[in-house]
Write an enzyme that holds these catalytic residues in place. Structure first.
Site, PDB file in Angstrom:
ATOM      1  N   ARG A  93      43.385  41.815  38.786  1.00  0.00           N
ATOM      2  CA  ARG A  93      44.608  41.202  38.279  1.00  0.00           C
ATOM      3  C   ARG A  93      45.776  42.157  38.538  1.00  0.00           C
ATOM      4  O   ARG A  93      45.615  43.365  38.464  1.00  0.00           O
ATOM      5  CB  ARG A  93      44.497  40.957  36.771  1.00  0.00           C
ATOM      6  CG  ARG A  93      43.597  39.810  36.402  1.00  0.00           C
ATOM      7  CD  ARG A  93      43.635  39.534  34.916  1.00  0.00           C
ATOM      8  NE  ARG A  93      42.961  40.549  34.134  1.00  0.00           N
ATOM      9  CZ  ARG A  93      43.551  41.484  33.433  1.00  0.00           C
ATOM     10  NH1 ARG A  93      44.880  41.544  33.374  1.00  0.00           N
ATOM     11  NH2 ARG A  93      42.858  42.380  32.753  1.00  0.00           N
ATOM     12  N   TYR A 142      42.488  36.588  44.269  1.00  0.00           N
ATOM     13  CA  TYR A 142      41.466  37.224  43.446  1.00  0.00           C
ATOM     14  C   TYR A 142      41.519  36.806  41.968  1.00  0.00           C
ATOM     15  O   TYR A 142      42.591  36.827  41.340  1.00  0.00           O
ATOM     16  CB  TYR A 142      41.618  38.751  43.518  1.00  0.00           C
ATOM     17  CG  TYR A 142      40.404  39.470  42.987  1.00  0.00           C
ATOM     18  CD1 TYR A 142      39.343  39.787  43.846  1.00  0.00           C
ATOM     19  CD2 TYR A 142      40.284  39.795  41.648  1.00  0.00           C
ATOM     20  CE1 TYR A 142      38.215  40.424  43.370  1.00  0.00           C
ATOM     21  CE2 TYR A 142      39.153  40.431  41.164  1.00  0.00           C
ATOM     22  CZ  TYR A 142      38.124  40.746  42.026  1.00  0.00           C
ATOM     23  OH  TYR A 142      36.999  41.367  41.544  1.00  0.00           O
ATOM     24  N   LYS A 162      42.922  33.098  32.991  1.00  0.00           N
ATOM     25  CA  LYS A 162      43.911  33.860  32.227  1.00  0.00           C
ATOM     26  C   LYS A 162      45.261  33.137  32.169  1.00  0.00           C
ATOM     27  O   LYS A 162      45.957  33.191  31.154  1.00  0.00           O
ATOM     28  CB  LYS A 162      44.086  35.245  32.847  1.00  0.00           C
ATOM     29  CG  LYS A 162      42.799  36.055  32.951  1.00  0.00           C
ATOM     30  CD  LYS A 162      42.194  36.362  31.608  1.00  0.00           C
ATOM     31  CE  LYS A 162      41.027  37.330  31.746  1.00  0.00           C
ATOM     32  NZ  LYS A 162      40.404  37.602  30.441  1.00  0.00           N
ATOM     33  N   HIS A 180      41.759  35.881  23.397  1.00  0.00           N
ATOM     34  CA  HIS A 180      40.932  36.614  24.363  1.00  0.00           C
ATOM     35  C   HIS A 180      39.699  37.115  23.616  1.00  0.00           C
ATOM     36  O   HIS A 180      39.594  38.289  23.285  1.00  0.00           O
ATOM     37  CB  HIS A 180      41.763  37.778  24.917  1.00  0.00           C
ATOM     38  CG  HIS A 180      41.129  38.495  26.077  1.00  0.00           C
ATOM     39  ND1 HIS A 180      41.373  39.820  26.349  1.00  0.00           N
ATOM     40  CD2 HIS A 180      40.269  38.070  27.028  1.00  0.00           C
ATOM     41  CE1 HIS A 180      40.695  40.175  27.418  1.00  0.00           C
ATOM     42  NE2 HIS A 180      40.016  39.140  27.851  1.00  0.00           N
ATOM     43  N   SER A 206      39.626  45.057  27.790  1.00  0.00           N
ATOM     44  CA  SER A 206      38.720  45.116  28.946  1.00  0.00           C
ATOM     45  C   SER A 206      37.950  46.429  28.913  1.00  0.00           C
ATOM     46  O   SER A 206      38.455  47.440  28.424  1.00  0.00           O
ATOM     47  CB  SER A 206      39.520  45.031  30.248  1.00  0.00           C
ATOM     48  OG  SER A 206      40.242  43.825  30.279  1.00  0.00           O
ATOM     49  N   CYS A 218      35.216  47.207  27.182  1.00  0.00           N
ATOM     50  CA  CYS A 218      34.633  47.601  25.889  1.00  0.00           C
ATOM     51  C   CYS A 218      33.324  46.859  25.620  1.00  0.00           C
ATOM     52  O   CYS A 218      32.823  46.869  24.495  1.00  0.00           O
ATOM     53  CB  CYS A 218      35.607  47.324  24.754  1.00  0.00           C
ATOM     54  SG  CYS A 218      37.022  48.432  24.748  1.00  0.00           S
ATOM     55  N   ASP A 255      34.623  35.315  26.920  1.00  0.00           N
ATOM     56  CA  ASP A 255      35.963  35.833  27.251  1.00  0.00           C
ATOM     57  C   ASP A 255      37.104  35.162  26.482  1.00  0.00           C
ATOM     58  O   ASP A 255      38.054  35.835  26.116  1.00  0.00           O
ATOM     59  CB  ASP A 255      36.206  35.691  28.757  1.00  0.00           C
ATOM     60  CG  ASP A 255      37.369  36.548  29.249  1.00  0.00           C
ATOM     61  OD1 ASP A 255      37.527  37.679  28.765  1.00  0.00           O
ATOM     62  OD2 ASP A 255      38.137  36.077  30.107  1.00  0.00           O
ATOM     63  N   ARG A 308      32.684  41.509  40.872  1.00  0.00           N
ATOM     64  CA  ARG A 308      32.414  40.442  39.894  1.00  0.00           C
ATOM     65  C   ARG A 308      31.257  39.545  40.299  1.00  0.00           C
ATOM     66  O   ARG A 308      30.944  39.409  41.477  1.00  0.00           O
ATOM     67  CB  ARG A 308      33.662  39.553  39.774  1.00  0.00           C
ATOM     68  CG  ARG A 308      34.888  40.277  39.248  1.00  0.00           C
ATOM     69  CD  ARG A 308      34.842  40.402  37.767  1.00  0.00           C
ATOM     70  NE  ARG A 308      35.947  41.184  37.241  1.00  0.00           N
ATOM     71  CZ  ARG A 308      36.466  41.001  36.021  1.00  0.00           C
ATOM     72  NH1 ARG A 308      35.968  40.080  35.216  1.00  0.00           N
ATOM     73  NH2 ARG A 308      37.438  41.763  35.590  1.00  0.00           N
TER      74      ARG A 308
HETATM   75  C1  OXD Z   1      39.712  40.791  31.811  1.00  0.00           C
HETATM   76  C2  OXD Z   1      38.798  39.817  32.428  1.00  0.00           C
HETATM   77  O1  OXD Z   1      40.248  41.648  32.499  1.00  0.00           O
HETATM   78  O2  OXD Z   1      38.195  39.018  31.690  1.00  0.00           O
HETATM   79  O3  OXD Z   1      39.906  40.693  30.604  1.00  0.00           O
HETATM   80  O4  OXD Z   1      38.667  39.797  33.661  1.00  0.00           O
HETATM   81 MN    MN Z   2      38.945  39.000  29.711  1.00  0.00          MN
END
Ligand code: OXD
Ligand code: MN
Length: 615
Positions: free
Chosen positions: A71, A211, A220, A240, A262, A264, A287, A385
């Site tokens: 991102r 991406y 997102k 989130h 992210s 964690c 997520d 991913r």
């Molecule tokens: C993030 C994801 O970065 O879910 O939170 O990809």
């Molecule tokens: Mn996420």
């Protein structure tokens, strides 16, 4: 079906307008069928963009360009009419200016490509909490991923109304004069990437990246940035957060959501295998959670997604066996390494690779004897991913697609905090819980910065939603306070709120692997069990200056390794000095950012905490 067959006049007019602007060679209205998926995947294989994996049925590996691997937060814009409405944590450009720039880029940007019209649903089809969108994209990779991540195609038309969310996407790489991709991931250079949200119009325009969250616009962009705006307008919560289903040895069930920044271990927690006997964790989502009040005044959550877009590195039999099974077939891998026998490999997969590997940049290299690689020389990109259908997860809850959602009993917040924050504590009230959400953050370590002066400082990520909130974060806090005051609910019906910290460290104790004072992973079930009992109002707590904490013996430690048993008193006590520093940091560095948008309830919680700590 062609564009002419689209019955919804508003959708048809918008598609036609975008076709005129982007000038694709052809337009395909996607039906979301298996045959279509296979056809588009074959197109990617033939173009050299995807490699079929001999070892995983119907699974493929894509490699993006090094300039398009994650991102792009500094190219992500909340383009509200007033800058103040985007707030202090978002990048802002005025809509007029941004639209003019992007229209210039969109003009003719799909030359030599097909525009796909992909109708999709976020949430179980027909659910009263679900929302609908249409993504226009010139990327087959995007259509294929959206097919896994959302309910897409033919099945959604009957639900699509005039309130659909228009999502326009282009990789920003026109193919002129018969040019071909020739195996090179198409995208624009960094300065020409724009991931734009127009909150007043509920509109998404993305340009220049193929991406993940930049391009799969349901995730997102829609399910968080635009959905946070819708949620505020309509009185619900778009978060989130993972959603898990927890069953105790008596067979009683509670649903818990959790927000963590992210890296964690959110996906791992959502798919956790408990180490304490008789307990079960099942996954509803990993997520995003959308939560609305039911008629009974409780908050009900759905997972708006249909798949997992999970980080591959670090996923192993030990850390998350369920994710590995979910991604064992019908999966798209991006930027993983390729083995000689046609499988994927990544750092932290739990075993060393053999022979030669093709790394994520496409270079052939001899595998190393370990499953780690020096920083910067990884075989799989650290943000590689897997895109896997949620229904393939062995621990997916049977009611994960329940249209009315699942009733939430507890909300967890957490971050990586090597000091100060205890293993678990509970908020005294909804407003105190909002306070805990507002101070979420992770400590900056030498590994996450090149600036030595920042080490030890807290990078705040309130509610783990900083990169994903479509409006002013101060107003977002206020919205959470308002949700707690909604007349259709009351304190008994609202979820209880907890702050957990799996990451306390004692680097001087050689008995603790990695210096971590808590083992994490499946052992986190011990904390979940305490949370479960707290939701039932059990007398398993003590009142402390920071909130409710486990009373002695209340946390199940049967079978916990001795080194962690010894560390437990330290991570279950209130570090008054550390907390007073925390209060100072919040007062001086964190809350002032929100100015007059900061709810008075949060300042009051901070004052109250300071008073209690000073007694
Ligand atoms: C993030 C994801 O970065 O879910 O939170 O990809
Ligand atoms: Mn996420």
């Amino acid at each position: 079906m062609t564009v002419n067959d689209i019955k919804n006049a508003k959708i048809k007019a918008w598609v036609e307008e975008c076709v005129k602007m982007c000038e694709p060679d052809s337009v395909v209205v996607c039906d979301g069928s298996r045959a279509e998926y296979d056809r588009l995947m074959k197109k990617c294989v033939d173009a050299g963009l995807a490699t079929p994996l001999a070892k995983k049925p119907n699974s493929f590996l894509f490699r993006s360009l090094p300039s398009d691997v994650a991102r792009v937060e500094n190219r992500t814009f909340i383009s509200s009419v007033k800058e103040e409405d985007a707030g202090p944590t978002n990048h802002w450009i005025a809509p007029k200016e941004l639209k003019a720039t992007m229209k210039g880029l969109y003009k003719g940007c799909m030359h030599g490509r097909t525009m796909y019209v992909l109708p999709f649903c976020m949430g179980p089809l027909g659910s009263p909490i679900a929302k609908y969108g249409v993504e226009l994209t010139d990327s087959e990779y995007v259509v294929l991923n959206m097919d896994i991540m959302t309910r897409a195609g033919e099945q959604t038309w009957q639900y699509l109304g005039d309130d659909f969310i228009p999502c326009l996407h282009s990789v920003g790489k026109p193919l002129n004069n018969g040019e071909k991709d020739n195996g090179i991931w198409p995208c624009a250079d960094v300065d020409h990437k724009y991931i734009s949200h127009f909150p007043e119009e509920h509109l998404i325009w993305s340009y220049g990246s193929g991406y993940g969250g930049n391009a799969l616009l349901g995730k997102k962009c829609f399910a968080l940035r635009i959905a946070t705006v819708l949620a505020r307008e309509e009185g619900w919560l778009a978060e989130h957060m993972l959603i898990l289903k927890l069953t105790n040895p008596k067979g009683e069930v509670k649903y818990i959501t959790g927000a963590f920044p992210s890296a964690c271990g959110k996906t791992n927690l959502a798919m956790l295998i408990p180490t304490i006997p008789g307990w079960k964790v099942e996954t509803v989502g990993d997520d995003i959670a959308w939560m609305k009040f039911g008629k009974d005044g409780r908050l009900y959550a759905i997972n708006p997604e249909a798949g997992f877009f999970g980080v591959a590195p670090g996923t192993s039999e030990e850390s998350n066996k369920n994710a590995l099974v979910a991604a064992s077939k019908n999966t798209i891998f991006t930027n993983c390494a390729l083995t000689e026998d046609g499988d994927v490999w990544w750092e932290g997969i739990g075993y060393p690779a053999k022979g030669k590997l093709v790394d994520w940049k496409g270079n052939v290299r001899e595998a190393l004897p370990k499953d780690k690689s020096p920083k910067g020389e990884e075989f799989a990109h650290p943000n590689a991913r897997f895109t896997a259908p949620a229904k393939q997860c062995p621990c997916i809850a049977s009611d994960w697609e329940s249209p009315e959602g699942v009733p939430i009993s507890a909300i967890l917040f957490g971050g990586r905090r090597p000091s100060t924050i205890p293993l678990v504590h509970q908020a005294r009230s909804w407003a105190h819980g909002v306070f805990l959400g507002s101070i979420v953050g992770s400590e900056i370590t030498a590994a996450s910065t090149i600036n030595a002066a920042d080490v030890g400082k807290i990078r705040r990520d309130p509610f783990a939603i900083i990169p994903f909130c479509g409006y002013n974060m101060g107003d977002y806090f206020q919205h959470w306070i308002d949700v707690g005051n909604n007349p259709s609910t009351n304190a008994d019906k609202l979820p209880k709120i907890f702050y957990v910290n799996w990451f306390r460290k004692d680097d001087d104790n050689a008995d603790l692997p990695g210096g971590f004072m808590w083992p994490g992973y499946g052992e986190n079930s011990r904390v979940l069990a305490w949370v479960f009992d707290r939701c039932d109002g059990k007398d398993n707590f003590i009142d402390t200056p920071i909130g409710y904490m486990p009373k002695e013996g209340a946390l199940n430690t049967d079978g916990l390794s001795d080194c962690y048993k010894k560390a437990l008193p330290e991570i279950l006590k209130v570090d008054r000095e550390g907390w007073l520093k925390e209060v100072k940091d919040i007062r001086e560095n964190h809350y002032p950012k929100f100015g007059k948008h900061l709810p008075k309830e949060l300042s009051a919680c901070l004052d109250d905490l300071e008073t209690r700590l000073s007694k």
